[in-house]
Design a protein around this motif. Structure first.
Motif, short mmCIF file in Angstrom:
data_model
loop_
_atom_site.label_atom_id
_atom_site.label_comp_id
_atom_site.label_asym_id
_atom_site.label_seq_id
_atom_site.Cartn_x
_atom_site.Cartn_y
_atom_site.Cartn_z
N PHE A 103 0.83 -1.20 0.00
CA PHE A 103 0.00 0.00 0.00
C PHE A 103 0.87 1.26 0.00
O PHE A 103 0.62 2.20 -0.75
CB PHE A 103 -0.93 -0.01 1.22
CG PHE A 103 -1.48 1.34 1.56
CD1 PHE A 103 -2.49 1.91 0.79
CD2 PHE A 103 -0.98 2.06 2.64
CE1 PHE A 103 -2.99 3.18 1.11
CE2 PHE A 103 -1.47 3.31 2.95
CZ PHE A 103 -2.48 3.87 2.18
N HIS A 106 2.84 1.45 -3.53
CA HIS A 106 2.02 1.63 -4.73
C HIS A 106 1.01 2.76 -4.63
O HIS A 106 0.58 3.27 -5.67
CB HIS A 106 1.27 0.33 -5.04
CG HIS A 106 2.15 -0.82 -5.33
ND1 HIS A 106 1.78 -2.13 -5.17
CD2 HIS A 106 3.44 -0.87 -5.79
CE1 HIS A 106 2.77 -2.94 -5.49
NE2 HIS A 106 3.78 -2.19 -5.88
N MET A 107 0.61 3.14 -3.41
CA MET A 107 -0.44 4.15 -3.28
C MET A 107 -0.02 5.36 -2.45
O MET A 107 -0.16 6.50 -2.89
CB MET A 107 -1.70 3.51 -2.68
CG MET A 107 -2.37 2.50 -3.59
SD MET A 107 -3.87 1.79 -2.86
CE MET A 107 -4.91 3.26 -2.75
N THR A 152 -3.54 -3.00 -4.60
CA THR A 152 -2.89 -1.71 -4.44
C THR A 152 -2.57 -1.06 -5.79
O THR A 152 -2.58 0.17 -5.91
CB THR A 152 -1.62 -1.84 -3.58
OG1 THR A 152 -0.78 -2.88 -4.09
CG2 THR A 152 -1.99 -2.17 -2.14
N GLY A 155 -5.72 0.54 -6.74
CA GLY A 155 -5.82 1.83 -6.06
C GLY A 155 -5.05 2.92 -6.78
O GLY A 155 -5.50 4.07 -6.84
#
Length: 237
Positions: A103, A106-107, A152, A155
């Motif tokens: 998370f 990637h986000m 992710t 997202g």
């Protein structure tokens, strides 16, 4: 080419490294982030790339990177969010930590960098400024063994849409969603044939197709909020 650099996160290996090398070939100044020291980094430094170590697995690490980025440059032509972690799902006590790391990489890192580095993009004197997210074909399909990775990356797809709306018309925000385009050195012939069979184009094209897509986005001033598949027709299988 712009004299304001392009930031490529995760630019020391594979797709990121290829894109950095091609940008340098084009005379474009580049700043890259990297997670750990690699032999390839010295070659990129000799060619003029600025390299900044970064730990995107924690919020503190992301903010530390942003502070050093702003100390390095007063403007950016573009941000290419390429940093990624291809980690399989875990069934043990580390499952939560694994998801949290993915998370953040990637986000959260793209989210915070897009927010806090906007001033660098705004300071660029070029008529076009870009944010480009490298997502993945599996974000639309899901994955049996990499559910956290796929979620992710999905997202990040959604962040593409939100930031495109948020930053228009001054900054274009798009994504590139590759399927398998590169092999590893130790992939055997059976794996190669299996990989080729997954796409309608029946080949593993190499990283050049990703740079072609990146170059298209950097050169086109009327595309934003797009998630461009580079999957060889795999979605039709």
């Amino acid at each position: 080419m712009s004299q304001s650099p392009i930031l490529v996160t995760g630019g020391a290996q594979r797709l990121g490294r290829h894109c950095v090398e091609r940008l340098l070939d084009d005379g474009q100044p580049v700043i890259i982030s990297y997670r750990r020291e690699r032999e390839s980094l010295e070659a990129l430094r000799r060619r003029g790339a600025v390299t900044l170590a970064a730990d995107f697995s924690s919020e503190a690490g992301i903010h530390d990177f942003l502070a050093r980025l702003k100390a390095q440059t007063s403007s950016l032509r573009a941000i290419v969010h390429n940093a990624s972690d291809w980690a399989p799902d875990s069934l043990d006590d580390d499952a939560g930590a694994n998801f949290e790391r993915l998370f953040r990489v990637h986000m959260q890192a793209p989210y915070l960098i897009n927010l806090h580095a906007r001033e660098l993009l705004d300071a660029c004197q070029e008529p076009q400024r870009d944010i480009i997210h490298m997502t993945d074909y599996v974000s639309q399909k899901g994955s049996r063994k990499h559910a956290a990775y796929a979620a992710t990356k999905a997202g990040l797809d959604n962040l593409t849409l939100s930031f495109a709306a948020m930053y228009a018309p001054s900054i274009q925000v798009n994504a590139i969603a590759p399927a398998l385009v590169m092999l590893n050195d130790d992939d055997d012939e059976a794996y190669v044939e299996k990989a080729k069979a997954k796409s309608l184009m029946a080949k593993v094209p190499g990283p050049g197709v990703i740079y072609q897509t990146l170059r298209y986005l950097l050169d086109n001033d009327f595309v934003t909020g797009a998630i461009l598949p580079v999957d060889g027709g795999r979605h039709l299988r």
